[in-house]
Motif scaffolding. Structure first.
Motif, PDB file in Angstrom:
ATOM      1  N   HIS A  31       0.862  -1.189   0.000  1.00 43.25           N
ATOM      2  CA  HIS A  31       0.000   0.000   0.000  1.00 43.25           C
ATOM      3  C   HIS A  31       0.897   1.238   0.000  1.00 43.25           C
ATOM      4  CE1 HIS A  31      -2.953   2.935   1.263  1.00 43.25           C
ATOM      5  NE2 HIS A  31      -3.901   2.030   0.999  1.00 43.25           N
ATOM      6  N   PRO A  32       0.599   2.224  -0.833  1.00 49.07           N
ATOM      7  CA  PRO A  32       1.451   3.423  -0.916  1.00 49.07           C
ATOM      8  C   PRO A  32       1.642   4.120   0.433  1.00 49.07           C
ATOM      9  CG  PRO A  32      -0.166   3.432  -2.691  1.00 49.07           C
ATOM     10  CD  PRO A  32      -0.503   2.265  -1.799  1.00 49.07           C
ATOM     11  N   ASP A  33       0.632   4.083   1.295  1.00 46.68           N
ATOM     12  CA  ASP A  33       0.745   4.737   2.602  1.00 46.68           C
ATOM     13  C   ASP A  33       1.706   4.012   3.543  1.00 46.68           C
ATOM     14  OD1 ASP A  33      -1.112   6.571   1.703  1.00 46.68           O
ATOM     15  OD2 ASP A  33      -2.779   5.723   2.849  1.00 46.68           O
ATOM     16  N   ASP A  34       2.097   2.783   3.211  1.00 43.40           N
ATOM     17  CA  ASP A  34       2.977   1.998   4.073  1.00 43.40           C
ATOM     18  C   ASP A  34       4.430   1.989   3.601  1.00 43.40           C
ATOM     19  OD1 ASP A  34       0.707   1.388   5.546  1.00 43.40           O
ATOM     20  OD2 ASP A  34       0.351  -0.487   4.478  1.00 43.40           O
ATOM     21  N   VAL A  53      15.037  -8.703  16.478  1.00 40.27           N
ATOM     22  CA  VAL A  53      13.935  -8.783  15.521  1.00 40.27           C
ATOM     23  C   VAL A  53      13.321  -7.411  15.306  1.00 40.27           C
ATOM     24  CG1 VAL A  53      11.671  -9.814  15.092  1.00 40.27           C
ATOM     25  CG2 VAL A  53      13.439 -11.149  16.241  1.00 40.27           C
ATOM     26  N   ALA A  54      13.021  -7.093  14.047  1.00 40.83           N
ATOM     27  CA  ALA A  54      12.282  -5.868  13.702  1.00 40.83           C
ATOM     28  C   ALA A  54      10.883  -6.286  13.263  1.00 40.83           C
ATOM     29  CB  ALA A  54      12.990  -5.114  12.587  1.00 40.83           C
ATOM     30  N   GLU A  55       9.876  -5.536  13.709  1.00 34.47           N
ATOM     31  CA  GLU A  55       8.485  -5.832  13.372  1.00 34.47           C
ATOM     32  C   GLU A  55       7.882  -4.687  12.568  1.00 34.47           C
ATOM     33  OE1 GLU A  55       5.849  -7.246  16.504  1.00 34.47           O
ATOM     34  OE2 GLU A  55       7.611  -7.363  17.813  1.00 34.47           O
ATOM     35  N   LEU A  56       6.927  -5.036  11.710  1.00 36.55           N
ATOM     36  CA  LEU A  56       6.212  -4.026  10.928  1.00 36.55           C
ATOM     37  C   LEU A  56       4.856  -4.578  10.509  1.00 36.55           C
ATOM     38  CD1 LEU A  56       6.344  -1.252   9.425  1.00 36.55           C
ATOM     39  CD2 LEU A  56       7.097  -2.558   7.423  1.00 36.55           C
ATOM     40  N   ARG A  57       3.819  -3.751  10.614  1.00 35.15           N
ATOM     41  CA  ARG A  57       2.492  -4.070  10.078  1.00 35.15           C
ATOM     42  C   ARG A  57       2.319  -3.250   8.808  1.00 35.15           C
ATOM     43  NH1 ARG A  57      -2.065  -6.006  12.460  1.00 35.15           N
ATOM     44  NH2 ARG A  57      -3.219  -4.235  11.661  1.00 35.15           N
ATOM     45  N   TYR A  58       1.855  -3.902   7.750  1.00 33.24           N
ATOM     46  CA  TYR A  58       1.679  -3.224   6.467  1.00 33.24           C
ATOM     47  C   TYR A  58       0.640  -3.968   5.640  1.00 33.24           C
ATOM     48  CZ  TYR A  58       4.868  -6.944   5.039  1.00 33.24           C
ATOM     49  OH  TYR A  58       5.452  -8.168   4.832  1.00 33.24           O
ATOM     50  N   ARG A  59       0.250  -3.358   4.529  1.00 35.37           N
ATOM     51  CA  ARG A  59      -0.761  -3.948   3.655  1.00 35.37           C
ATOM     52  C   ARG A  59      -0.159  -4.292   2.300  1.00 35.37           C
ATOM     53  NH1 ARG A  59      -4.175   1.354   4.628  1.00 35.37           N
ATOM     54  NH2 ARG A  59      -2.032   1.966   4.973  1.00 35.37           N
ATOM     55  N   PHE A  60      -0.570  -5.444   1.776  1.00 37.16           N
ATOM     56  CA  PHE A  60      -0.222  -5.867   0.421  1.00 37.16           C
ATOM     57  C   PHE A  60      -1.514  -6.021  -0.376  1.00 37.16           C
ATOM     58  CE2 PHE A  60       4.066  -8.208  -0.326  1.00 37.16           C
ATOM     59  CZ  PHE A  60       4.763  -7.066   0.015  1.00 37.16           C
ATOM     60  N   ARG A  61      -1.454  -5.654  -1.645  1.00 41.11           N
ATOM     61  CA  ARG A  61      -2.614  -5.784  -2.522  1.00 41.11           C
ATOM     62  C   ARG A  61      -2.746  -7.216  -3.004  1.00 41.11           C
ATOM     63  NH1 ARG A  61      -1.406  -2.262  -6.095  1.00 41.11           N
ATOM     64  NH2 ARG A  61      -0.485  -3.745  -7.530  1.00 41.11           N
ATOM     65  N   ARG A  62      -3.918  -7.784  -2.799  1.00 41.43           N
ATOM     66  CA  ARG A  62      -4.221  -9.121  -3.302  1.00 41.43           C
ATOM     67  C   ARG A  62      -4.481  -9.043  -4.800  1.00 41.43           C
ATOM     68  NH1 ARG A  62      -8.053  -9.892   1.643  1.00 41.43           N
ATOM     69  NH2 ARG A  62      -6.899 -11.393   2.887  1.00 41.43           N
ATOM     70  N   LEU A  68      -4.557  -6.904   2.131  1.00 41.25           N
ATOM     71  CA  LEU A  68      -4.305  -7.874   3.192  1.00 41.25           C
ATOM     72  C   LEU A  68      -3.315  -7.259   4.173  1.00 41.25           C
ATOM     73  CD1 LEU A  68      -4.490 -10.802   4.338  1.00 41.25           C
ATOM     74  CD2 LEU A  68      -2.525 -11.348   2.872  1.00 41.25           C
ATOM     75  N   TRP A  69      -3.702  -7.183   5.456  1.00 42.47           N
ATOM     76  CA  TRP A  69      -2.789  -6.708   6.490  1.00 42.47           C
ATOM     77  C   TRP A  69      -1.820  -7.830   6.850  1.00 42.47           C
ATOM     78  CZ3 TRP A  69      -1.660  -2.082   8.414  1.00 42.47           C
ATOM     79  CH2 TRP A  69      -2.579  -1.041   8.234  1.00 42.47           C
TER      80      TRP A  69
END
Length: 90
Positions: A31-34, A53-62, A68-69
Motif C-alpha cells: 500500500h502506498p501509505d505503508d 527482531v524488527a516488526e512491521l504491520r503493512y498492507r499488500f494488494r491481493r 491484506l494486512w
C-alpha cells in the motif's frame, strides 16, 4: 530468494506472477501509505544486533484488488563486511 506458498495463496498470486515482479514486489504490492514505514523498517534492520527482531504491520494488494494486512517479524540473515544487509529472514 524464497517465497512461502501460504503467502502466495493468501495474496492470490502464483509463484510465476510474483517471480515476474522480481526486484519490485514491495513497490508493486505494498500500500502506498505503508512505503515510508517499510523504508524505515529496512534501515532499522541494518542497525539491529545479531538475533534482534524488527516488526512491521503493512498492507499488500491481493490479486483481486483488496488489501491484506500483514505483520512482519524479520532479522538480518546476511551482511556485507561494511555492515549492509544482503539477506533477511522473516
Amino acid at each position: 530468494v524464497w517465497g512461502n506458498q501460504t503467502m502466495f495463496d493468501a495474496l492470490g498470486y502464483s509463484r510465476a506472477e510474483i517471480g515476474r515482479m522480481a526486484g519490485s514486489v514491495i513497490e508493486t504490492l505494498m500500500h502506498p501509505d505503508d512505503l515510508s514505514a517499510w523504508r524505515r523498517h529496512v534501515q532499522r534492520l541494518a542497525s539491529l544486533a545479531g538475533g534482534d527482531v524488527a516488526e512491521l504491520r503493512y498492507r499488500f494488494r491481493r490479486a483481486d484488488g483488496s488489501w491484506l494486512w500483514l505483520h512482519s517479524y524479520e532479522i538480518a540473515l546476511g551482511r556485507r563486511e561494511e555492515g549492509g544487509i544482503t539477506q533477511t529472514l522473516g
